[in-house]
Design a protein around this motif. Structure first.
Motif: not given
Length: 181
Positions: A9-34
């Motif tokens: 899978t691949i996608g391009v985030l609106h902003e770099p990892i660490g930016h508040p606009r994409v933090q909701g995505f980053v916060d979900r990564v551990p649960a999605v991996y699990k």
């Protein structure tokens, strides 16, 4: 020898990892991996370190069709191995990953490139990002073939056109729900 399904899978985030606009995505990564790790039909995946952005199956590469669409700190990509396409479909559209997919427009831009690709491999074959990029670019350039395909026009392990087995998807969804409690 038995076949397994490789999936990128691949996608391009609106902003770099660490930016508040994409933090909701980053916060979900551990649960999605699990959820992936616990899914029926899951075999293995490359793990991305969100601090270094490095993957366990080698350096990430971006397919040609995604060239110029964002720096690596904006690229979210996965590489995994599954027993069958129905298991991936059940995981992708339900549970933690399905919930994240429903919000993807908040975090990801839109484009004309495929966002995922599937292909069959011999069990034990070590996939890497170069192979995955070649498959996704092939899907982009030629449409769904036995070499690289999608859910809409899948192929069986023997190379024949196939269809998703909806009963098997429902069984995987039920199994995943029971596993997650």
């Amino acid at each position: 020898m038995a076949k397994k399904l490789a999936f990128m899978t691949i996608g391009v985030l609106h902003e770099p990892i660490g930016h508040p606009r994409v933090q909701g995505f980053v916060d979900r990564v551990p649960a999605v991996y699990k959820a992936a790790d616990e899914s029926a039909g899951f075999s293995a995946r490359s793990v991305r370190d969100l601090q270094t952005l490095e993957h366990s199956w080698g350096p990430i590469r971006v397919p040609r069709c995604f060239a110029g669409k964002g720096e690596l700190d904006r690229v979210a990509s996965t590489l995994s191995i599954w027993n069958d396409l129905e298991s991936v479909a059940a995981y992708a559209y339900h549970g933690a990953h399905g919930e994240a997919m429903a919000k993807r427009r908040e975090w990801f831009g839109t484009h004309t490139c495929p966002t995922y690709v599937a292909w069959w491999i011999e069990e034990g074959h070590a996939i890497d990002w170069n192979e995955a990029c070649e498959r996704l670019d092939h899907l982009h350039e030629h449409g769904s073939t036995a070499f690289a395909f999608n859910f809409a026009s899948p192929f069986a392990a023997d190379g024949r056109p196939d269809a998703l087995n909806q009963a098997a998807i429902r069984a995987s969804i039920a199994s995943n729900a029971a596993r997650s409690g």
